[in-house]
Scaffold this motif. Structure first.
Motif, PDB file in Angstrom:
ATOM      1  N   THR A 193      -5.189  19.822 -20.187  1.00 44.60           N
ATOM      2  CA  THR A 193      -4.162  19.527 -18.944  1.00 44.60           C
ATOM      3  C   THR A 193      -2.758  19.484 -19.427  1.00 44.60           C
ATOM      4  OG1 THR A 193      -5.837  18.087 -18.035  1.00 44.60           O
ATOM      5  CG2 THR A 193      -3.753  17.680 -17.381  1.00 44.60           C
ATOM      6  N   GLU A 194      -2.102  20.287 -18.577  1.00 49.05           N
ATOM      7  CA  GLU A 194      -0.378  20.438 -18.904  1.00 49.05           C
ATOM      8  C   GLU A 194       0.103  19.782 -17.850  1.00 49.05           C
ATOM      9  OE1 GLU A 194       0.269  24.541 -19.255  1.00 49.05           O
ATOM     10  OE2 GLU A 194      -0.611  24.847 -21.109  1.00 49.05           O
ATOM     11  N   LYS A 195      -0.114  19.466 -16.603  1.00 52.04           N
ATOM     12  CA  LYS A 195       0.563  18.946 -15.691  1.00 52.04           C
ATOM     13  C   LYS A 195      -0.395  17.871 -14.698  1.00 52.04           C
ATOM     14  CE  LYS A 195       3.363  23.129 -14.484  1.00 52.04           C
ATOM     15  NZ  LYS A 195       3.647  24.166 -13.263  1.00 52.04           N
ATOM     16  N   PRO A 196       0.404  16.938 -14.425  1.00 51.46           N
ATOM     17  CA  PRO A 196      -0.328  15.696 -13.673  1.00 51.46           C
ATOM     18  C   PRO A 196      -0.955  16.168 -12.203  1.00 51.46           C
ATOM     19  CG  PRO A 196       1.720  15.200 -13.702  1.00 51.46           C
ATOM     20  CD  PRO A 196       1.646  16.498 -14.531  1.00 51.46           C
ATOM     21  N   LEU A 197      -1.640  15.759 -11.681  1.00 50.94           N
ATOM     22  CA  LEU A 197      -2.056  15.848 -10.185  1.00 50.94           C
ATOM     23  C   LEU A 197      -0.734  15.629  -9.364  1.00 50.94           C
ATOM     24  CD1 LEU A 197      -5.365  14.093  -9.823  1.00 50.94           C
ATOM     25  CD2 LEU A 197      -5.147  16.541 -10.014  1.00 50.94           C
ATOM     26  N   THR A 198      -0.743  16.264  -8.068  1.00 54.74           N
ATOM     27  CA  THR A 198       0.470  16.153  -7.276  1.00 54.74           C
ATOM     28  C   THR A 198       0.187  14.756  -6.729  1.00 54.74           C
ATOM     29  OG1 THR A 198      -0.735  16.933  -5.311  1.00 54.74           O
ATOM     30  CG2 THR A 198       0.553  18.330  -6.761  1.00 54.74           C
ATOM     31  N   ARG A 199       1.230  14.179  -6.274  1.00 53.37           N
ATOM     32  CA  ARG A 199       1.448  12.793  -5.297  1.00 53.37           C
ATOM     33  C   ARG A 199       0.145  12.813  -4.398  1.00 53.37           C
ATOM     34  NH1 ARG A 199       2.359  10.236  -1.142  1.00 53.37           N
ATOM     35  NH2 ARG A 199       3.147   8.103  -1.268  1.00 53.37           N
ATOM     36  N   LYS A 200       0.038  13.888  -3.761  1.00 51.01           N
ATOM     37  CA  LYS A 200      -0.814  13.847  -2.744  1.00 51.01           C
ATOM     38  C   LYS A 200      -2.160  13.851  -3.165  1.00 51.01           C
ATOM     39  CE  LYS A 200      -1.809  16.741   1.725  1.00 51.01           C
ATOM     40  NZ  LYS A 200      -1.566  15.528   2.542  1.00 51.01           N
TER      41      LYS A 200
ATOM     42  N   GLU B 149      -2.875  10.331  -3.894  1.00 47.91           N
ATOM     43  CA  GLU B 149      -3.053   9.661  -2.895  1.00 47.91           C
ATOM     44  C   GLU B 149      -4.369   9.789  -2.308  1.00 47.91           C
ATOM     45  OE1 GLU B 149      -0.838   8.597   1.478  1.00 47.91           O
ATOM     46  OE2 GLU B 149      -0.225  10.594   0.367  1.00 47.91           O
ATOM     47  N   THR B 150      -5.013  10.998  -1.855  1.00 45.70           N
ATOM     48  CA  THR B 150      -6.030  11.484  -1.658  1.00 45.70           C
ATOM     49  C   THR B 150      -7.287  10.740  -2.243  1.00 45.70           C
ATOM     50  OG1 THR B 150      -5.478  13.647  -0.817  1.00 45.70           O
ATOM     51  CG2 THR B 150      -7.686  13.331  -1.068  1.00 45.70           C
ATOM     52  N   ILE B 151      -6.944  10.755  -3.744  1.00 46.63           N
ATOM     53  CA  ILE B 151      -8.121   9.955  -4.438  1.00 46.63           C
ATOM     54  C   ILE B 151      -8.082   8.475  -4.110  1.00 46.63           C
ATOM     55  CG2 ILE B 151      -8.761   9.558  -6.655  1.00 46.63           C
ATOM     56  CD1 ILE B 151      -7.742  12.180  -7.747  1.00 46.63           C
ATOM     57  N   LEU B 152      -6.956   7.906  -4.080  1.00 42.01           N
ATOM     58  CA  LEU B 152      -6.861   6.368  -3.732  1.00 42.01           C
ATOM     59  C   LEU B 152      -7.688   6.344  -2.284  1.00 42.01           C
ATOM     60  CD1 LEU B 152      -3.457   5.887  -5.203  1.00 42.01           C
ATOM     61  CD2 LEU B 152      -5.618   5.042  -6.058  1.00 42.01           C
ATOM     62  N   LYS B 153      -7.367   7.274  -1.476  1.00 43.11           N
ATOM     63  CA  LYS B 153      -7.767   6.789  -0.055  1.00 43.11           C
ATOM     64  C   LYS B 153      -9.113   7.028   0.033  1.00 43.11           C
ATOM     65  CE  LYS B 153      -3.873   7.990   2.969  1.00 43.11           C
ATOM     66  NZ  LYS B 153      -3.209   8.822   4.046  1.00 43.11           N
TER      67      LYS B 153
ATOM     68  N   LYS C 268       0.748  -1.181   0.082  1.00 40.94           N
ATOM     69  CA  LYS C 268       0.002   0.074   0.035  1.00 40.94           C
ATOM     70  C   LYS C 268       0.892   1.199   0.136  1.00 40.94           C
ATOM     71  CE  LYS C 268      -4.286  -1.304   2.149  1.00 40.94           C
ATOM     72  NZ  LYS C 268      -5.339  -0.888   3.291  1.00 40.94           N
ATOM     73  N   ARG C 269       1.881   1.111   0.704  1.00 39.49           N
ATOM     74  CA  ARG C 269       2.783   2.586   0.820  1.00 39.49           C
ATOM     75  C   ARG C 269       3.544   2.943  -0.475  1.00 39.49           C
ATOM     76  NH1 ARG C 269       7.821   0.457   4.618  1.00 39.49           N
ATOM     77  NH2 ARG C 269       8.675  -1.021   3.334  1.00 39.49           N
ATOM     78  N   ASN C 270       3.196   1.996  -1.302  1.00 42.26           N
ATOM     79  CA  ASN C 270       4.145   2.234  -2.639  1.00 42.26           C
ATOM     80  C   ASN C 270       3.208   2.594  -3.881  1.00 42.26           C
ATOM     81  OD1 ASN C 270       6.737   1.797  -1.717  1.00 42.26           O
ATOM     82  ND2 ASN C 270       6.582  -0.162  -1.995  1.00 42.26           N
ATOM     83  N   VAL C 271       1.960   2.140  -3.526  1.00 38.18           N
ATOM     84  CA  VAL C 271       0.788   2.177  -4.704  1.00 38.18           C
ATOM     85  C   VAL C 271       0.794   3.792  -5.076  1.00 38.18           C
ATOM     86  CG1 VAL C 271      -1.417   2.313  -5.026  1.00 38.18           C
ATOM     87  CG2 VAL C 271      -0.383   0.358  -3.990  1.00 38.18           C
ATOM     88  N   ALA C 272       0.428   4.742  -4.327  1.00 39.43           N
ATOM     89  CA  ALA C 272       0.461   6.173  -4.444  1.00 39.43           C
ATOM     90  C   ALA C 272       1.529   6.712  -5.217  1.00 39.43           C
ATOM     91  CB  ALA C 272       0.142   6.939  -3.220  1.00 39.43           C
ATOM     92  N   THR C 273       2.892   6.373  -5.091  1.00 41.48           N
ATOM     93  CA  THR C 273       3.916   6.773  -5.825  1.00 41.48           C
ATOM     94  C   THR C 273       3.935   6.366  -7.254  1.00 41.48           C
ATOM     95  OG1 THR C 273       5.278   7.278  -3.748  1.00 41.48           O
ATOM     96  CG2 THR C 273       6.459   6.974  -5.922  1.00 41.48           C
ATOM     97  N   LYS C 274       3.509   4.879  -7.232  1.00 41.94           N
ATOM     98  CA  LYS C 274       3.595   4.213  -8.541  1.00 41.94           C
ATOM     99  C   LYS C 274       2.498   4.928  -9.439  1.00 41.94           C
ATOM    100  CE  LYS C 274       5.137   0.653 -11.083  1.00 41.94           C
ATOM    101  NZ  LYS C 274       6.460   0.603 -11.384  1.00 41.94           N
ATOM    102  N   VAL C 275       1.277   4.992  -8.956  1.00 39.35           N
ATOM    103  CA  VAL C 275       0.088   5.634  -9.633  1.00 39.35           C
ATOM    104  C   VAL C 275       0.514   6.817 -10.179  1.00 39.35           C
ATOM    105  CG1 VAL C 275      -2.081   6.419  -9.713  1.00 39.35           C
ATOM    106  CG2 VAL C 275      -1.612   4.177  -8.516  1.00 39.35           C
ATOM    107  N   HIS C 276       1.189   7.915  -9.173  1.00 41.64           N
ATOM    108  CA  HIS C 276       1.603   9.222  -9.592  1.00 41.64           C
ATOM    109  C   HIS C 276       2.361   8.995 -10.643  1.00 41.64           C
ATOM    110  CE1 HIS C 276       3.824  13.057  -9.060  1.00 41.64           C
ATOM    111  NE2 HIS C 276       2.366  13.645  -9.190  1.00 41.64           N
TER     112      HIS C 276
END
Length: 285
Positions: free
Chosen positions: A266-273, A276-280, A236-244
């Motif tokens: 869209t020019e930039k992706p969402l931030t990692r945070k 992570e919020t969407i995944l949570k 779980k702790r690696n999923v957000a980074t991988k999805v980002h």
């Protein structure tokens, strides 16, 4: 007495705006209510000004004329819009039964009838939407602060129905702008401005709906990718980074190679945070 008659009686008194402003969804309709009320006020002021010496009985007669005109507005429009001699005042007199009313007063009575119908559409929708917001409980809460109550009801509004009532409001005012005999009437410009304001408001609502759809599709893609990594055994702790990182690669692709859920601008992706919020929020993490 019909709802529209109640509104007109209230309009001819002083309680209309106060009554509507107490509705939970008033803020969503504030501008449209104000525009219609202003149009009604201007109609009534014209009727007063045109003959300042009218006695009380005469004013009551004009009030009754306005009510009868409102009741028969659709029939009056049908005849007036196909009458090559542009005799709107004639048809107002015929249907209201007030044969001596002046042309200007007859026109004002008809314009007022259209504005009342527009208000009636808003008032009916506000009441129904308020009731529908509480279908899941036996009765609405009575101990909530007014701001919280109004905010909750507004959150339950179906945007399609909101657009529909704005269309009804516009349709009620359009006879004022489409009848040739009212082209030079100074009250016509008020209706035109009100209709233009609604058009801009609808555009904003539709844009917001489209944006929400885009966000929903984007979030669904992020959730799907996160679940893919979890199903593959990723911690779980690696999923957000991988999805980002995956999202960054998708956004970096040329526009024609991007998936449909990425908006063209869209020019930039969402931030990692944010990822992570969407995944949570969707219980992936």
């Amino acid at each position: 007495m019909t709802d529209h008659q109640v509104i007109l009686h209230s309009a001819l008194g002083s309680g209309l705006l106060k009554s509507l402003s107490e509705q939970p969804l008033y803020d969503l309709c504030r501008v449209q209510v104000a525009d219609a009320c202003y149009l009604i006020d201007q109609c009534w002021l014209r009727i007063h000004r045109d003959d300042i010496n009218k006695d009380l009985a005469g004013m009551k007669d004009l009030g009754s004329m306005c009510i009868q005109t409102m009741i028969h507005e659709e029939s009056i429009f049908q005849y007036a819009s196909t009458d090559t001699t542009a005799r709107l005042a004639h048809w107002v007199r015929m249907y209201s039964g007030y044969y001596s009313v002046s042309e200007r007063d007859a026109h004002a009575g008809y314009i007022m009838a259209c504005a009342v119908k527009a208000l009636g559409a808003l008032a009916s929708w506000m009441q129904i939407a308020d009731q529908e917001a509480w279908y899941h409980v036996s009765e609405p809460p009575t101990d909530w602060p007014k701001d919280l109550y109004c905010q909750f009801v507004a959150m339950q509004v179906d945007p399609d129905k909101y657009i529909e009532v704005l269309d009804q409001y516009t349709l009620s005012l359009e006879p004022i702008t489409s009848l040739l005999c009212l082209n030079n009437d100074e009250l016509r410009s008020i209706a035109v401005r009100a209709i233009d304001t609604v058009a801009r408001k609808k555009g904003g609502i539709i844009s917001g709906m489209e944006r929400n759809d885009e966000i929903s599709l984007r979030d669904a893609a992020i959730v799907k990718q996160g679940r893919h990594y979890r199903a593959a055994g990723m911690s779980k702790r690696n999923v957000a980074t991988k999805v980002h990182a995956w999202l960054q690669r998708e956004v970096a692709k040329p526009p024609k190679q991007r998936p449909d859920w990425i908006a063209l601008e869209t020019e930039k992706p969402l931030t990692r945070k944010s990822v992570e919020t969407i995944l949570k929020r969707n219980l992936v993490l």
